[in-house]
Design a protein around this motif. Structure first.
Motif, PDB file in Angstrom:
ATOM      1  N   PHE A   1      38.817 -39.460  -2.677  1.00 12.00           N
ATOM      2  CA  PHE A   1      38.506 -37.850  -2.966  1.00 12.00           C
ATOM      3  C   PHE A   1      38.232 -37.360  -1.548  1.00 12.00           C
ATOM      4  O   PHE A   1      38.931 -36.247  -1.165  1.00 12.00           O
ATOM      5  CB  PHE A   1      37.578 -37.619  -3.852  1.00 12.00           C
ATOM      6  CG  PHE A   1      37.214 -36.368  -3.996  1.00 12.00           C
ATOM      7  CD1 PHE A   1      38.124 -35.436  -4.783  1.00 12.00           C
ATOM      8  CD2 PHE A   1      36.293 -35.653  -3.248  1.00 12.00           C
ATOM      9  CE1 PHE A   1      37.756 -34.117  -4.988  1.00 12.00           C
ATOM     10  CE2 PHE A   1      35.829 -34.334  -3.469  1.00 12.00           C
ATOM     11  CZ  PHE A   1      36.654 -33.448  -4.322  1.00 12.00           C
TER      12      PHE A   1
ATOM     13  N   ILE B   1      36.410 -35.997  -8.828  1.00 15.30           N
ATOM     14  CA  ILE B   1      36.314 -37.347  -8.337  1.00 15.30           C
ATOM     15  C   ILE B   1      36.575 -38.578  -8.960  1.00 15.30           C
ATOM     16  O   ILE B   1      37.079 -39.568  -8.757  1.00 15.30           O
ATOM     17  CB  ILE B   1      35.099 -37.469  -7.762  1.00 15.30           C
ATOM     18  CG1 ILE B   1      34.617 -36.528  -6.616  1.00 15.30           C
ATOM     19  CG2 ILE B   1      34.632 -38.851  -6.964  1.00 15.30           C
ATOM     20  CD1 ILE B   1      33.135 -36.527  -5.987  1.00 15.30           C
TER      21      ILE B   1
ATOM     22  N   PHE C   1      40.075 -39.567  -9.367  1.00 14.44           N
ATOM     23  CA  PHE C   1      40.524 -40.497  -8.335  1.00 14.44           C
ATOM     24  C   PHE C   1      40.126 -41.959  -8.774  1.00 14.44           C
ATOM     25  O   PHE C   1      40.684 -42.876  -8.568  1.00 14.44           O
ATOM     26  CB  PHE C   1      39.858 -40.026  -7.027  1.00 14.44           C
ATOM     27  CG  PHE C   1      40.756 -38.997  -6.256  1.00 14.44           C
ATOM     28  CD1 PHE C   1      41.761 -39.341  -5.197  1.00 14.44           C
ATOM     29  CD2 PHE C   1      40.395 -37.713  -6.352  1.00 14.44           C
ATOM     30  CE1 PHE C   1      42.572 -38.093  -4.607  1.00 14.44           C
ATOM     31  CE2 PHE C   1      41.359 -36.480  -5.864  1.00 14.44           C
ATOM     32  CZ  PHE C   1      42.225 -36.870  -5.178  1.00 14.44           C
TER      33      PHE C   1
END
Length: 397
Positions: A42, A186, A189
């Motif tokens: 991220f 996040i 990801f």
């Protein structure tokens, strides 16, 4: 380093305890990859001005929390697989290795903004310092056949992690993050990373539930050996995430370069198998296991680069779908293989999973490139403005 630790574990223990310890160490590595939050990817995919101290702190907290959960899960699996064969001393060593791994992962996330700022030297130097501090400890443990030296490994990792956090934090613009639902972004990801890691680790993780630890230990040994060599394609591909948009039109050439590197390493591994077994005094198990896992490294190297392109061009959900399908197939295959052909069957699942992922990821990127090529000639509409669809296609959305 990982190889030296593995050899030390095997030379200092014998019998069922050796199998339980080696398998437990391999499981620590597998769960560390599966429970990665995605904070590093991220940060690498975020524009440098957007990485504020507030965003940075929240990313680090999320990484630390998920890594701790992963360590707990790995410990539980290791204990189940050991069937009571781990002594208290060996368990303490396993926990020290797990904590060291957790701290090293945090340190890599902490230094990610250095890569975004094109400060590759500042990103790499702490790894060299860690190596210099850890090698003597592992060497003493190996020479003296005393695993208690390994209990000190978390100390240099803690120092490097804390130093990295302070050094990076000072370079970032202060203030809270303006990004909404940051943790979910996040974790998007992280979810793709977890699924991507899971498919490659499913043979070992699920195999631990079925195959006895002593029988599974050779597969765990080969897995950890190959994973140690993944640091090169993994690190290089991570550094390419910020440059992914520029590289996407030429992704086939770059993928070929990564595959060629992987093939060369695989050939070296295969040629040196007997020498490694003799010098390191380890048993790699049935020959097909080593052969298949070594060949899978070739494809895995290419997959590292393809995943970097997917992440760096905003195709995160595409990667998520590909990884989820691959993980599901790997799970079914691993359970069936463990029951039918034990470690050899698990090795077959390993390489088949890599073939499926490299094929689907390459096709997805190629399809996106084709759509962008078709839309490029129409650069403006009647008002002289670029069409939204073309802009979206070029951004990989």
């Amino acid at each position: 380093m990982l190889l030296l630790v593995l050899v030390t574990l095997m030379t200092a223990t014998t019998g069922a305890e050796q199998g339980a310890l080696v398998t437990g160490f391999a499981l620590l590595g597998s769960f560390a990859m599966v429970f990665d939050s995605g904070a590093s990817s991220f940060l690498l995919a975020t524009e440098r001005p957007d990485i504020t101290t507030g965003l940075y702190r929240r990313a680090m907290v999320l990484q630390g929390a998920l890594s701790t959960v992963g360590l707990g899960a790995a410990t539980a699996f290791a204990l189940v697989s050991a069937h009571g064969e781990l002594s208290s001393g060996s368990f303490a060593v396993l926990m020290a290795l797990g904590v060291t791994q957790l701290l090293d992962g945090l340190a890599r996330v902490a230094r990610a903004p250095f890569l975004v700022a094109a400060r590759d030297d500042r990103y790499a130097l702490p790894d060299l310092a860690l190596l210099a501090a850890k090698v003597p400890l592992v060497a003493f443990a190996f020479v003296q056949a005393d695993l208690r030296w390994l209990l000190l490994l978390p100390v240099p990792s803690l120092v490097v992690t804390a130093t990295s956090l302070v050094a990076v934090h000072r370079t970032l613009p202060s203030g809270p993050t303006t990004k909404r639902r940051l943790e979910l972004r996040i974790l998007e990801f992280g979810a793709t990373g977890a699924l991507s890691a899971y498919y490659s680790q499913a043979p070992l993780v699920l195999g631990a539930l079925i195959v006895p630890a002593e029988q599974l230990a050779p597969l765990g040994l080969v897995f950890r050996l190959v994973q140690a060599l993944e640091v090169v394609p993994s690190t290089v591909s991570q550094q390419m995430i910020p440059r992914a948009r520029a590289q996407r039109p030429r992704f086939l050439a770059w993928t070929g370069a990564f595959l060629l590197f992987g093939a060369l390493v695989s050939v070296v591994l295969l040629i040196s198998r007997d020498l490694l077994s003799s010098v390191l005094a380890v048993d790699f198990g049935p020959a097909p296991v080593f052969l298949l896992v070594a060949l899978a490294y070739t494809l895995r190297s290419g997959n590292h680069y393809l995943v970097a392109i997917l992440l760096g061009t905003g195709m995160v959900r595409t990667r998520l779908v590909i990884a989820a399908v691959t993980g599901a197939l790997a799970s079914v295959g691993a359970l069936a293989a463990a029951l039918i052909a034990a470690t050899v069957g698990l090795a077959v699942v390993t390489i088949v999973s890599e073939v499926f992922l490299v094929t689907t990821a390459a096709l997805a990127i190629h399809a996106t490139n084709q759509r962008a090529t078709v839309l490029l000639p129409t650069q403006t509409n009647s008002m002289g403005l670029p069409p939204t669809s073309a802009g979206n296609a070029l951004r990989g959305t």
